[in-house]
Scaffold this motif. Structure first.
Motif, PDB file in Angstrom:
ATOM      1  N   THR A 277       3.068  70.338  49.598  1.00 52.32           N
ATOM      2  CA  THR A 277       3.429  69.636  48.364  1.00 52.32           C
ATOM      3  C   THR A 277       2.739  70.303  47.183  1.00 52.32           C
ATOM      4  OG1 THR A 277       3.691  67.562  49.586  1.00 52.32           O
ATOM      5  CG2 THR A 277       3.439  67.399  47.196  1.00 52.32           C
ATOM      6  N   TRP A 278       3.507  70.504  46.126  1.00 52.10           N
ATOM      7  CA  TRP A 278       3.049  71.188  44.920  1.00 52.10           C
ATOM      8  C   TRP A 278       3.278  70.331  43.682  1.00 52.10           C
ATOM      9  CZ3 TRP A 278       0.743  75.958  44.742  1.00 52.10           C
ATOM     10  CH2 TRP A 278       0.776  76.710  45.918  1.00 52.10           C
ATOM     11  N   GLN A 279       2.458  70.571  42.670  1.00 48.05           N
ATOM     12  CA  GLN A 279       2.722  70.050  41.337  1.00 48.05           C
ATOM     13  C   GLN A 279       2.967  71.255  40.451  1.00 48.05           C
ATOM     14  OE1 GLN A 279      -0.415  67.492  39.937  1.00 48.05           O
ATOM     15  NE2 GLN A 279       0.315  65.777  41.139  1.00 48.05           N
ATOM     16  N   ALA A 280       4.045  71.202  39.690  1.00 46.44           N
ATOM     17  CA  ALA A 280       4.355  72.251  38.720  1.00 46.44           C
ATOM     18  C   ALA A 280       4.209  71.643  37.333  1.00 46.44           C
ATOM     19  CB  ALA A 280       5.774  72.756  38.927  1.00 46.44           C
ATOM     20  N   TYR A 281       3.575  72.384  36.433  1.00 43.86           N
ATOM     21  CA  TYR A 281       3.311  71.892  35.088  1.00 43.86           C
ATOM     22  C   TYR A 281       3.925  72.822  34.057  1.00 43.86           C
ATOM     23  CZ  TYR A 281      -0.505  69.578  37.606  1.00 43.86           C
ATOM     24  OH  TYR A 281      -1.245  68.855  38.502  1.00 43.86           O
ATOM     25  N   ALA A 282       4.391  72.229  32.963  1.00 41.53           N
ATOM     26  CA  ALA A 282       4.851  72.995  31.804  1.00 41.53           C
ATOM     27  C   ALA A 282       4.523  72.184  30.556  1.00 41.53           C
ATOM     28  CB  ALA A 282       6.343  73.280  31.887  1.00 41.53           C
ATOM     29  N   ASP A 283       4.490  72.858  29.430  1.00 43.63           N
ATOM     30  CA  ASP A 283       4.178  72.169  28.182  1.00 43.63           C
ATOM     31  C   ASP A 283       5.372  71.432  27.601  1.00 43.63           C
ATOM     32  OD1 ASP A 283       1.630  73.144  28.473  1.00 43.63           O
ATOM     33  OD2 ASP A 283       1.901  74.778  27.045  1.00 43.63           O
ATOM     34  N   LYS A 284       6.577  71.777  28.081  1.00 42.75           N
ATOM     35  CA  LYS A 284       7.790  71.115  27.602  1.00 42.75           C
ATOM     36  C   LYS A 284       8.937  71.435  28.561  1.00 42.75           C
ATOM     37  CE  LYS A 284       8.934  75.012  24.662  1.00 42.75           C
ATOM     38  NZ  LYS A 284       9.194  75.495  23.334  1.00 42.75           N
ATOM     39  N   PHE A 285      10.031  70.745  28.371  1.00 45.90           N
ATOM     40  CA  PHE A 285      11.249  71.044  29.124  1.00 45.90           C
ATOM     41  C   PHE A 285      11.867  72.337  28.580  1.00 45.90           C
ATOM     42  CE2 PHE A 285      10.999  66.507  30.029  1.00 45.90           C
ATOM     43  CZ  PHE A 285      11.400  66.461  31.351  1.00 45.90           C
ATOM     44  N   PRO A 286      12.697  73.011  29.389  1.00 51.36           N
ATOM     45  CA  PRO A 286      13.402  74.184  28.873  1.00 51.36           C
ATOM     46  C   PRO A 286      14.361  73.782  27.750  1.00 51.36           C
ATOM     47  CG  PRO A 286      13.582  74.043  31.268  1.00 51.36           C
ATOM     48  CD  PRO A 286      12.977  72.761  30.795  1.00 51.36           C
ATOM     49  N   CYS A 287      14.750  74.745  26.957  1.00 53.12           N
ATOM     50  CA  CYS A 287      15.693  74.478  25.868  1.00 53.12           C
ATOM     51  C   CYS A 287      17.070  74.129  26.426  1.00 53.12           C
ATOM     52  CB  CYS A 287      15.814  75.698  24.966  1.00 53.12           C
ATOM     53  SG  CYS A 287      14.300  76.088  24.103  1.00 53.12           S
ATOM     54  N   GLY A 288      17.742  73.234  25.737  1.00 53.93           N
ATOM     55  CA  GLY A 288      19.111  72.869  26.098  1.00 53.93           C
ATOM     56  C   GLY A 288      19.209  72.356  27.523  1.00 53.93           C
ATOM     57  N   ASP A 289      20.147  72.903  28.255  1.00 44.89           N
ATOM     58  CA  ASP A 289      20.324  72.487  29.650  1.00 44.89           C
ATOM     59  C   ASP A 289      19.858  73.567  30.621  1.00 44.89           C
ATOM     60  OD1 ASP A 289      22.300  74.329  29.221  1.00 44.89           O
ATOM     61  OD2 ASP A 289      23.938  73.088  29.978  1.00 44.89           O
ATOM     62  N   GLN A 290      18.927  74.421  30.166  1.00 44.74           N
ATOM     63  CA  GLN A 290      18.384  75.456  31.043  1.00 44.74           C
ATOM     64  C   GLN A 290      17.673  74.814  32.243  1.00 44.74           C
ATOM     65  OE1 GLN A 290      18.692  78.913  30.685  1.00 44.74           O
ATOM     66  NE2 GLN A 290      20.242  78.170  29.256  1.00 44.74           N
ATOM     67  N   PRO A 291      17.734  75.450  33.413  1.00 40.64           N
ATOM     68  CA  PRO A 291      17.107  74.864  34.605  1.00 40.64           C
ATOM     69  C   PRO A 291      15.584  74.978  34.577  1.00 40.64           C
ATOM     70  CG  PRO A 291      18.045  76.994  35.129  1.00 40.64           C
ATOM     71  CD  PRO A 291      18.440  76.700  33.712  1.00 40.64           C
ATOM     72  N   ILE A 292      14.959  74.119  35.349  1.00 46.27           N
ATOM     73  CA  ILE A 292      13.523  74.203  35.620  1.00 46.27           C
ATOM     74  C   ILE A 292      13.408  74.910  36.963  1.00 46.27           C
ATOM     75  CG2 ILE A 292      11.405  72.939  36.124  1.00 46.27           C
ATOM     76  CD1 ILE A 292      12.572  70.615  34.447  1.00 46.27           C
ATOM     77  N   LYS A 293      12.960  76.140  36.936  1.00 40.44           N
ATOM     78  CA  LYS A 293      12.850  76.950  38.157  1.00 40.44           C
ATOM     79  C   LYS A 293      11.537  76.600  38.863  1.00 40.44           C
ATOM     80  CE  LYS A 293      11.953  81.501  38.366  1.00 40.44           C
ATOM     81  NZ  LYS A 293      12.034  82.925  38.098  1.00 40.44           N
ATOM     82  N   LEU A 294      11.617  76.312  40.151  1.00 40.21           N
ATOM     83  CA  LEU A 294      10.434  75.992  40.960  1.00 40.21           C
ATOM     84  C   LEU A 294      10.189  77.153  41.917  1.00 40.21           C
ATOM     85  CD1 LEU A 294      11.244  72.237  41.536  1.00 40.21           C
ATOM     86  CD2 LEU A 294       9.592  73.209  39.934  1.00 40.21           C
ATOM     87  N   ASP A 295       9.169  77.946  41.608  1.00 40.88           N
ATOM     88  CA  ASP A 295       8.964  79.237  42.256  1.00 40.88           C
ATOM     89  C   ASP A 295       8.206  79.226  43.579  1.00 40.88           C
ATOM     90  OD1 ASP A 295      10.304  80.798  40.429  1.00 40.88           O
ATOM     91  OD2 ASP A 295       8.553  81.031  39.143  1.00 40.88           O
TER      92      ASP A 295
END
Length: 191
Positions: A57-75
């Motif tokens: 189990t992982w936690q992924a963090y970002a400072d904001k959502f991607p622009c528009g409807d761009q995907p959130i890639k989980l690497d």
């Protein structure tokens, strides 16, 4: 995105018995050493491939959502499921997204995207405003890991076991690309 491992795998892809057989070790004095080397080899190979071998189990963090409807890639490769998506909204309140407003695309290149007719919400401008908790890996058992990745772990442990120091003196050293050849096809991004 930044990643933090929150629940480590419950088993290793290669057992102690398999490591001992590969390293031709018949005594038990080095069992702890080989076990530690097995974990280290797995973590190293997971890092260079960008994959999780056994379910974790992982936690992924970002400072904001991607622009528009761009995907959130989980690497962390072989996305199995997403437990939650939380964010700090424009008013500074932590919100948990309803799973109906996003779509999970699992597999080797797992990602999230807004559901049809939805868009990512605005976040407050704070570090780690977005958190995704997810599970990744080939499965819960050792036999779910591809055979060539398990073999790469054995080869890496064999190298660790034979070369226990940081320097080799008085010999010619040659790096055979065997491990790289086994794992290159599993890299989620170029080396």
């Amino acid at each position: 995105m930044d990643y933090a491992l929150t629940i480590a795998p419950m088993v290793e892809p290669v057992t102690l018995a398999e490591l001992k057989a590969h390293c031709v070790v018949s005594h038990s004095e080095d069992d702890t050493t080989l076990t530690v080397m097995g974990r280290a080899a797995r973590r190293y190979l997971e890092e260079i491939t960008g994959r999780s071998f056994i379910t974790q189990t992982w936690q992924a963090y970002a400072d904001k959502f991607p622009c528009g409807d761009q995907p959130i890639k989980l690497d962390r490769g072989r996305l199995q499921s997403v437990a939650s998506v939380t964010y700090v909204d424009a008013d500074g309140i932590t919100q948990t997204m309803d799973p109906s407003v996003y779509q999970v695309v699992d597999g080797d290149y797992g990602y999230l995207c807004p559901a049809y007719g939805q868009s990512w919400p605005d976040t407050r401008s704070v570090p780690r405003a977005l958190t995704v908790i997810f599970k990744a890996g080939y499965g819960d058992a050792a036999d779910t890991v591809p055979e060539d990745l398990a073999h790469a772990i054995k080869l890496t442990v064999g190298h660790f076991y034979e070369q226990r120091e940081t320097e080799v003196v008085g010999t010619i050293v040659s790096d055979l690309p065997t491990v790289g050849m086994l794992v290159d096809i599993y890299r989620l991004w170029p080396a």
